[in-house]
Design a protein around this motif. Structure first.
Motif, short mmCIF file in Angstrom:
data_model
loop_
_atom_site.label_atom_id
_atom_site.label_comp_id
_atom_site.label_asym_id
_atom_site.label_seq_id
_atom_site.Cartn_x
_atom_site.Cartn_y
_atom_site.Cartn_z
N THR A 86 0.83 -1.21 0.00
CA THR A 86 0.00 0.00 0.00
C THR A 86 0.86 1.25 0.00
OG1 THR A 86 -1.73 -1.18 1.21
CG2 THR A 86 -1.85 1.23 1.22
N ARG A 87 1.89 1.26 0.83
CA ARG A 87 2.80 2.43 0.90
C ARG A 87 3.53 2.62 -0.43
NH1 ARG A 87 4.34 4.25 6.08
NH2 ARG A 87 5.38 5.81 4.83
N LYS A 88 3.92 1.52 -1.08
CA LYS A 88 4.60 1.59 -2.37
C LYS A 88 3.69 2.26 -3.41
CE LYS A 88 5.06 -1.82 -5.34
NZ LYS A 88 5.38 -3.12 -5.92
N LEU A 89 2.43 1.83 -3.44
CA LEU A 89 1.48 2.41 -4.39
C LEU A 89 1.17 3.87 -4.07
CD1 LEU A 89 -0.91 -0.63 -4.86
CD2 LEU A 89 0.74 0.27 -6.51
N GLU A 90 1.15 4.20 -2.78
CA GLU A 90 0.93 5.60 -2.39
C GLU A 90 2.09 6.47 -2.88
OE1 GLU A 90 0.29 8.43 1.55
OE2 GLU A 90 0.83 6.32 1.81
N ARG A 91 3.32 6.01 -2.68
CA ARG A 91 4.49 6.77 -3.16
C ARG A 91 4.44 6.94 -4.68
NH1 ARG A 91 7.00 3.57 0.71
NH2 ARG A 91 7.72 2.12 -0.89
N ARG A 92 4.07 5.88 -5.37
CA ARG A 92 3.97 5.94 -6.83
C ARG A 92 2.92 6.99 -7.24
NH1 ARG A 92 3.32 0.32 -9.22
NH2 ARG A 92 5.48 0.20 -8.51
N LYS A 95 4.19 10.45 -6.69
CA LYS A 95 5.22 10.80 -7.67
C LYS A 95 4.62 11.16 -9.03
CE LYS A 95 9.48 9.06 -9.74
NZ LYS A 95 10.44 7.94 -9.78
N TYR A 96 3.68 10.34 -9.51
CA TYR A 96 3.14 10.52 -10.86
C TYR A 96 1.80 11.25 -10.89
CZ TYR A 96 6.83 7.27 -12.04
OH TYR A 96 8.05 6.68 -12.18
N GLY A 97 0.98 11.06 -9.86
CA GLY A 97 -0.29 11.77 -9.74
C GLY A 97 -1.33 11.48 -10.80
N THR A 98 -1.29 10.29 -11.38
CA THR A 98 -2.27 9.97 -12.43
C THR A 98 -3.51 9.31 -11.81
OG1 THR A 98 -1.40 7.75 -12.84
CG2 THR A 98 -0.40 9.57 -14.08
N THR A 99 -4.56 9.26 -12.59
CA THR A 99 -5.80 8.60 -12.16
C THR A 99 -5.55 7.11 -11.94
OG1 THR A 99 -7.05 10.20 -13.44
CG2 THR A 99 -8.21 8.22 -12.76
N VAL A 100 -4.75 6.51 -12.81
CA VAL A 100 -4.45 5.08 -12.70
C VAL A 100 -3.71 4.77 -11.40
CG1 VAL A 100 -3.17 3.17 -13.75
CG2 VAL A 100 -4.44 4.75 -15.18
N THR A 101 -2.70 5.59 -11.07
CA THR A 101 -1.94 5.33 -9.83
C THR A 101 -2.80 5.57 -8.60
OG1 THR A 101 -1.00 7.57 -9.82
CG2 THR A 101 0.31 5.83 -10.88
N LEU A 103 -6.11 5.21 -8.41
CA LEU A 103 -7.06 4.11 -8.33
C LEU A 103 -6.39 2.85 -7.76
CD1 LEU A 103 -9.93 3.14 -8.90
CD2 LEU A 103 -9.18 2.55 -11.21
N ALA A 104 -5.19 2.55 -8.23
CA ALA A 104 -4.46 1.38 -7.72
C ALA A 104 -4.18 1.52 -6.23
CB ALA A 104 -3.15 1.19 -8.49
N TRP A 105 -3.76 2.70 -5.82
CA TRP A 105 -3.46 2.95 -4.40
C TRP A 105 -4.73 2.82 -3.55
CZ3 TRP A 105 -3.66 8.44 -2.25
CH2 TRP A 105 -3.45 8.45 -0.87
N ARG A 106 -5.83 3.44 -3.98
CA ARG A 106 -7.07 3.40 -3.20
C ARG A 106 -7.64 1.98 -3.10
NH1 ARG A 106 -7.13 6.62 0.40
NH2 ARG A 106 -9.32 6.17 0.65
N GLU A 107 -7.56 1.22 -4.19
CA GLU A 107 -8.04 -0.17 -4.15
C GLU A 107 -7.19 -0.99 -3.18
OE1 GLU A 107 -8.01 -1.48 -8.20
OE2 GLU A 107 -9.91 -0.48 -8.67
#
Length: 144
Positions: A86-92, A95-101, A103-107
């Motif tokens: 979860t922390r890895k996806l949050e950092r990603r 860093k990138y701030g896209t809708t895809v990142t 969504l992945a983090w929130r899921e």
């Protein structure tokens, strides 16, 4: 009442005060760059000594006491792995701030929350179930 934390002594470097420009300046004046050894073994030793000395000067070692919170008894290796993901996806996402990142983090965060709730429930379910089955006549209190 037991403490909710422990104190750990660690040795670390003062990276926040690291001045990259001063480090580069000192490196340029070092023997490693001014008069590098021609022998490979000596060159490696010179490289190691130079960098070690410069890092000691520009980011000195310091001893600090760190307060480490105890984790809940139900927090196991699976929880640790899921939290790390979860922390890895949050950092990603940060860093990138896209809708895809996002969504992945929130899921992933939702999966983490469900796992934590399940682990907590399972942790307390067994002792409470045993207490209910072996309940003494009214008037006695449940000990923990």
């Amino acid at each position: 009442m037991p403490q909710d934390h422990t104190t750990v002594v660690r040795t670390t470097r003062s990276w926040r005060s690291f001045n990259f420009d001063a480090f580069i300046s000192d490196l340029r004046e070092s023997t490693l760059l001014r008069e590098p050894p021609t022998d490979v073994d000596n060159l490696f030793d010179c490289y190691h000594r130079t960098l070690e000395t410069l890092v000691d000067v520009h980011a000195p070692l310091k001893t600090v006491q760190v307060r480490a919170n105890r984790t809940a008894r139900w927090f196991d290796a699976e929880c640790k792995r899921v939290k790390r993901e979860t922390r890895k996806l949050e950092r990603r996402h940060r860093k990138y701030g896209t809708t895809v990142t996002r969504l992945a983090w929130r899921e992933q965060f939702s999966r983490q929350r469900k796992l934590f709730q399940r682990k907590l429930k399972e942790f307390w379910h067994r002792p409470l179930h045993i207490a209910m089955v072996t309940r003494k006549p009214s008037g006695h209190k449940l000990r923990h």
